[in-house]
Design a protein around this motif. Structure first.
Motif, PDB file in Angstrom:
ATOM      1  N   UNK A 198       0.754  -1.332   0.039  1.00  0.00           N
ATOM      2  CA  UNK A 198      -0.170  -0.069  -0.095  1.00  0.00           C
ATOM      3  C   UNK A 198       0.813   1.283   0.136  1.00  0.00           C
ATOM      4  N   UNK A 199       1.964   1.140   0.870  1.00  0.00           N
ATOM      5  CA  UNK A 199       2.867   2.497   0.954  1.00  0.00           C
ATOM      6  C   UNK A 199       3.578   2.608  -0.351  1.00  0.00           C
ATOM      7  N   UNK A 200       4.005   1.337  -1.152  1.00  0.00           N
ATOM      8  CA  UNK A 200       4.479   1.612  -2.522  1.00  0.00           C
ATOM      9  C   UNK A 200       3.667   2.084  -3.571  1.00  0.00           C
ATOM     10  N   UNK A 201       2.287   1.759  -3.679  1.00  0.00           N
ATOM     11  CA  UNK A 201       1.360   2.246  -4.412  1.00  0.00           C
ATOM     12  C   UNK A 201       1.146   3.545  -4.292  1.00  0.00           C
ATOM     13  N   UNK A 202       0.889   4.129  -2.987  1.00  0.00           N
ATOM     14  CA  UNK A 202       0.622   5.483  -2.354  1.00  0.00           C
ATOM     15  C   UNK A 202       1.743   6.533  -2.725  1.00  0.00           C
ATOM     16  N   UNK A 203       3.197   5.966  -2.685  1.00  0.00           N
ATOM     17  CA  UNK A 203       4.122   6.762  -3.211  1.00  0.00           C
ATOM     18  C   UNK A 203       4.029   6.786  -4.592  1.00  0.00           C
ATOM     19  N   UNK A 204       3.641   5.928  -5.419  1.00  0.00           N
ATOM     20  CA  UNK A 204       3.695   5.979  -6.891  1.00  0.00           C
ATOM     21  C   UNK A 204       2.614   7.108  -7.201  1.00  0.00           C
ATOM     22  N   UNK A 205       1.449   7.126  -6.485  1.00  0.00           N
ATOM     23  CA  UNK A 205       0.430   8.286  -6.895  1.00  0.00           C
ATOM     24  C   UNK A 205       1.177   9.476  -6.730  1.00  0.00           C
ATOM     25  N   UNK A 206       1.788   9.648  -5.561  1.00  0.00           N
ATOM     26  CA  UNK A 206       2.318  10.991  -5.181  1.00  0.00           C
ATOM     27  C   UNK A 206       3.490  11.523  -6.072  1.00  0.00           C
ATOM     28  N   UNK A 207       4.151  10.539  -6.744  1.00  0.00           N
ATOM     29  CA  UNK A 207       5.207  10.826  -7.801  1.00  0.00           C
ATOM     30  C   UNK A 207       4.991  11.542  -9.106  1.00  0.00           C
ATOM     31  N   UNK A 208       5.867  11.805  -9.938  1.00  0.00           N
ATOM     32  CA  UNK A 208       5.668  12.359 -11.354  1.00  0.00           C
ATOM     33  C   UNK A 208       4.707  11.287 -12.244  1.00  0.00           C
ATOM     34  N   UNK A 209       5.193   9.915 -12.122  1.00  0.00           N
ATOM     35  CA  UNK A 209       4.507   8.932 -12.917  1.00  0.00           C
ATOM     36  C   UNK A 209       3.051   8.739 -12.530  1.00  0.00           C
ATOM     37  N   UNK A 210       2.500   9.307 -11.089  1.00  0.00           N
ATOM     38  CA  UNK A 210       1.071   9.340 -10.906  1.00  0.00           C
ATOM     39  C   UNK A 210       0.347  10.494 -11.247  1.00  0.00           C
ATOM     40  N   UNK A 211       1.011  11.370 -12.094  1.00  0.00           N
ATOM     41  CA  UNK A 211       0.212  12.653 -12.461  1.00  0.00           C
ATOM     42  C   UNK A 211      -1.065  12.269 -13.015  1.00  0.00           C
ATOM     43  N   UNK A 212      -1.286  11.403 -13.933  1.00  0.00           N
ATOM     44  CA  UNK A 212      -2.498  11.273 -14.597  1.00  0.00           C
ATOM     45  C   UNK A 212      -3.654  10.650 -13.658  1.00  0.00           C
ATOM     46  N   UNK A 213      -2.945   9.867 -12.877  1.00  0.00           N
ATOM     47  CA  UNK A 213      -3.757   9.314 -11.629  1.00  0.00           C
ATOM     48  C   UNK A 213      -4.383  10.606 -10.591  1.00  0.00           C
ATOM     49  N   UNK A 214      -3.421  11.436 -10.419  1.00  0.00           N
ATOM     50  CA  UNK A 214      -3.966  12.368  -9.445  1.00  0.00           C
ATOM     51  C   UNK A 214      -4.782  13.403 -10.168  1.00  0.00           C
ATOM     52  N   UNK A 215      -4.608  13.480 -11.494  1.00  0.00           N
ATOM     53  CA  UNK A 215      -5.684  14.206 -12.427  1.00  0.00           C
ATOM     54  C   UNK A 215      -7.042  13.782 -12.559  1.00  0.00           C
ATOM     55  N   UNK A 216      -7.047  12.277 -12.307  1.00  0.00           N
ATOM     56  CA  UNK A 216      -8.213  11.793 -12.533  1.00  0.00           C
ATOM     57  C   UNK A 216      -9.097  11.917 -11.250  1.00  0.00           C
ATOM     58  N   UNK A 217      -8.312  11.661 -10.134  1.00  0.00           N
ATOM     59  CA  UNK A 217      -8.827  11.959  -8.692  1.00  0.00           C
ATOM     60  C   UNK A 217      -9.483  13.244  -8.565  1.00  0.00           C
ATOM     61  N   UNK A 218      -8.707  14.303  -8.933  1.00  0.00           N
ATOM     62  CA  UNK A 218      -9.050  15.794  -8.784  1.00  0.00           C
ATOM     63  C   UNK A 218     -10.381  15.728  -9.789  1.00  0.00           C
ATOM     64  N   UNK A 219     -10.376  15.494 -10.820  1.00  0.00           N
ATOM     65  CA  UNK A 219     -11.578  15.535 -11.791  1.00  0.00           C
ATOM     66  C   UNK A 219     -12.720  14.803 -11.041  1.00  0.00           C
TER      67      UNK A 219
END
Length: 220
Positions: free
Chosen positions: A1-22
């Motif tokens: 879970x910590x691994x996935x969470x860090x991936x979300x907060x990293x640069x490679x997680x930007x599309x996922x961050x944008x999806x959640x923001x949307x």
């Protein structure tokens, strides 16, 4: 879970961050529910866990990697997905749900059944909302991860979701430890109405008092 969470907060997680923001999911909710992201790479998580010292056997039985039917090798179960860690009532993470970011099927995917995790025995949001459930003596039952998160976000913290499966007698029994009344709030389409009726039957069999919020057709 910590691994996935860090991936979300990293640069490679930007599309996922944008999806959640949307979808209107706040940073506070991302932290509270430990949301994550699985990259598109085929065995990034497996390599990470091996470097951490986990044995190949333990990684296999955890359900986070899957055996290829064509080749004698394993690959990460989740790729290019928003990750929703699934908690037991006592805050232990016992499994994961993944929502595909791009096109493809299945849109939602859960880790397989293991000795620790069986979908029918758990409710999403229970770990975060159990104090509120007890305090209000009422639960609001929704269908999806984001439905649950968004309602917690606006202060309705007595909300749980049924992990993408039809509501089960085990989930009803679990709710009966905390509340006497359950408000069923499913989608307004025909499938949502059918599942709501089914949930009423299961709830009444466990001496819970059900009510239904009947959303207009097409309302999610």
């Amino acid at each position: 879970a910590a691994y996935y969470h860090q991936c979300l907060l990293s640069e490679q997680g930007l599309p996922a961050q944008k999806y959640l923001q949307k979808r209107g999911v706040s940073k506070e909710s991302i932290e509270l529910f430990t949301l994550g992201y699985a990259s598109e790479r085929w065995n990034e998580l497996e390599q990470y866990l091996l470097k951490k010292g986990f044995s190949p056997e333990i990684i296999k039985i955890s359900g986070v990697i899957k055996r290829s039917q064509r080749q004698n090798r394993y690959y990460d179960l989740f790729r290019d997905r928003i990750i929703f860690p699934i908690f037991s009532y006592n805050q232990d993470i016992i499994g994961f749900g993944g929502r595909l970011l791009g096109e493809g099927i299945p849109k939602y995917l859960n880790t397989p059944e293991t000795d620790l995790f069986s979908k029918r025995n758990h409710l999403y949001g229970l770990a975060q909302g159990k104090l509120s459930l007890r305090g209000k003596n009422e639960a609001i039952l929704v269908e999806g991860y984001i439905d649950c998160i968004k309602m917690h976000q606006v202060g309705l913290t007595n909300v749980v979701a049924s992990l993408g499966t039809a509501f089960t007698k085990e989930q009803a029994s679990l709710l009966a430890r905390y509340v006497e009344k359950v408000v069923v709030l499913y989608d307004g389409d025909d499938a949502g109405k059918r599942e709501a009726l089914r949930a009423i039957d299961v709830l009444t069999q466990h001496n819970l008092k059900p009510e239904v919020v009947n959303l207009p057709a097409g309302q999610d």
